[in-house]
Scaffold this active site. Structure first.
Site, PDB file in Angstrom:
ATOM      1  N   GLU A  65       0.834  -1.211   0.000  1.00 43.82           N
ATOM      2  CA  GLU A  65       0.000   0.000   0.000  1.00 43.82           C
ATOM      3  C   GLU A  65       0.864   1.256   0.000  1.00 43.82           C
ATOM      4  O   GLU A  65       2.076   1.201   0.131  1.00 43.82           O
ATOM      5  CB  GLU A  65      -0.903   0.029   1.250  1.00 43.82           C
ATOM      6  CG  GLU A  65      -2.303  -0.512   1.048  1.00 43.82           C
ATOM      7  CD  GLU A  65      -3.194   0.443   0.262  1.00 43.82           C
ATOM      8  OE1 GLU A  65      -2.679   1.460  -0.272  1.00 43.82           O
ATOM      9  OE2 GLU A  65      -4.398   0.174   0.154  1.00 43.82           O
ATOM     10  N   ASN A 117      -9.684   6.155   1.986  1.00 44.72           N
ATOM     11  CA  ASN A 117      -8.602   5.552   1.217  1.00 44.72           C
ATOM     12  C   ASN A 117      -7.895   6.605   0.377  1.00 44.72           C
ATOM     13  O   ASN A 117      -7.595   7.685   0.873  1.00 44.72           O
ATOM     14  CB  ASN A 117      -9.130   4.370   0.383  1.00 44.72           C
ATOM     15  CG  ASN A 117      -8.203   3.175   0.489  1.00 44.72           C
ATOM     16  OD1 ASN A 117      -6.984   3.296   0.316  1.00 44.72           O
ATOM     17  ND2 ASN A 117      -8.762   2.015   0.793  1.00 44.72           N
ATOM     18  N   ASP A 153      -9.668   1.878  -4.252  1.00 44.76           N
ATOM     19  CA  ASP A 153      -8.635   1.896  -3.212  1.00 44.76           C
ATOM     20  C   ASP A 153      -7.776   3.156  -3.378  1.00 44.76           C
ATOM     21  O   ASP A 153      -8.279   4.266  -3.293  1.00 44.76           O
ATOM     22  CB  ASP A 153      -7.829   0.601  -3.277  1.00 44.76           C
ATOM     23  CG  ASP A 153      -7.139   0.255  -1.974  1.00 44.76           C
ATOM     24  OD1 ASP A 153      -6.572   1.155  -1.339  1.00 44.76           O
ATOM     25  OD2 ASP A 153      -7.137  -0.930  -1.588  1.00 44.76           O
TER      26      ASP A 153
END
Length: 289
Positions: free
Chosen positions: A19, A147, A193
Site C-alpha cells: 500500500e 482511502n 482503493d
C-alpha cells in the site's frame, strides 16, 4: 492516451498488504509499505530494492522536507526511525471507529491528509489534516474506509476515495486549501482503493477487487483501464525522474486459491507507462518562504 499499456513486474515482493506507494523526488526513491507484513520498501533509481522491518503495522510513510520520513501507525503520526520505530510522536488522531488510520498523502501546502476507518457501518471515520506543528483538523466526517487521496494540478480540488462507500468524491477547496463543498463524481461496483492524479487532471484509481487501475476524467468518466495481475490491487503513484511511470502495488491477504493460482506474482510491485505525467508529491512540512 496509451503509450505503453503493458504492465511490467518490477519487484516480486509478494506483500500481504502492499500500500501507500509514493515517489520521493529529493532522493529519487519509490516508497511503499506492506501494512500487514510490517515492512517499508524502497526502490532506488538504480534499480536497487531494499526493505526495512517496522515494529508495528504502518499504513503511510511519506518523505519530509527535512529529509526524514513521516509515518502513521494505528493513530500515531511521527518520525520513522532507521530501526522502524515511530518516535518522536508528532500527534495522535481521534479514536473514532476502528481506532486506526489508513491511506494518506500530503497536500500542496505540505500538510498530511490522513483518513481513518470504521467497518462497523457507523460511518464514524474521518479525514484529518495534520501540519508540522502537530495541529489536527477534521476535514471530513461520516467515512467508512477512507482511502486514496490526491489533488488537482492547480490545487483547487482534492479527490478522495471511500472504499466502503465505493465512491470518489471531489472536494472544492478555499484559499487555505480546506474544503468548502463536496460532491461524488464516481461510484463503483468494485472497491476503489488508492488514487493518484496526473498533470492533465486525470484521476487514477486502483480497484481492489477489480483486477486493475482505471483513469477518470475530472468529471468522473472512465477513459482508460490497465489490467494488473497482482491479486488485490491497492494503490498507484507516478514516479521516476520524468514522473511518467505509474507504479502499482498489490496484496495477497485473504486471497482465495483460484485467484492466487491465476496471479502467481500477487502482492508484488508493477509498473507501466500510460503516456501521461504525474503531478508529483509534496513532502511533509511547511514550505520555506
Amino acid at each position: 492516451m496509451a503509450a505503453e499499456m503493458s504492465v511490467d513486474l518490477v519487484v516480486e515482493c509478494r506483500s500481504l498488504l502492499g500500500e501507500g506507494v509514493t515517489w520521493d523526488a529529493s532522493s529519487q526513491t519509490l516508497l511503499w509499505v506492506d501494512i500487514d507484513g510490517c515492512l517499508l520498501h524502497r526502490l532506488h533509481s538504480n534499480g536497487q530494492h531494499e526493505q526495512v522491518s517496522m515494529i508495528a503495522p504502518t499504513s503511510v510513510v511519506v518523505p519530509t522536507r527535512s529529509g526524514e520520513l513521516l509515518a502513521v501507525s494505528g493513530l500515531q503520526v511521527g518520525t520513522l526511525s532507521d530501526s522502524g520505530v515511530i518516535g518522536p510522536v508528532l500527534t495522535e488522531l481521534p479514536p473514532d471507529g476502528d481506532g486506526r488510520a489508513n491511506d494518506g498523502r500530503c497536500d500542496p501546502q505540505g500538510r498530511l491528509w490522513i483518513g481513518t476507518v470504521d467497518r462497523s457501518g457507523g460511518h464514524r471515520g474521518g479525514v484529518f489534516c495534520v501540519d508540522d506543528t502537530g495541529l489536527v483538523r477534521r476535514v471530513r466526517s461520516g467515512r467508512g474506509l477512507s482511502n486514496g487521496i490526491d489533488w488537482s494540478p492547480d490545487g483547487s480540488k482534492c479527490y478522495h476515495v471511500d472504499s466502503l462507500h465505493r465512491t470518489v468524491d471531489e472536494l472544492s477547496l478555499d484559499d487555505a486549501g480546506l474544503p468548502i463543498s463536496e460532491r461524488t463524481i464516481a461510484t463503483f461496483e468494485e472497491l476503489p482503493d488508492g488514487a493518484s492524479v496526473d498533470t492533465d487532471g486525470g484521476i487514477w484509481v486502483a480497484l481492489w477487487d477489480g483486477g486493475g487501475v482505471v483513469r477518470l476524467k475530472p468529471g468522473g468518466e472512465i477513459d482508460c483501464r490497465i489490467d494488473v495481475p497482482g491479486g488485490w490491487i491497492t494503490s498507484c503513484a507516478f514516479g521516476g525522474a520524468d514522473l511518467r511511470t505509474l507504479y502499482i502495488t498489490s496484496a495477497t491477504v485473504d486471497l482465495d486459491e483460484s485467484r492466487r493460482i491465476a496471479n502467481p506474482s500477487a502482492g508484488s510491485l508493477f509498473a507501466c507507462r500510460p503516456g501521461v505525467t504525474g503531478r508529483g508529491y509534496t513532502p511533509f512540512g511547511t514550505p520555506q518562504r
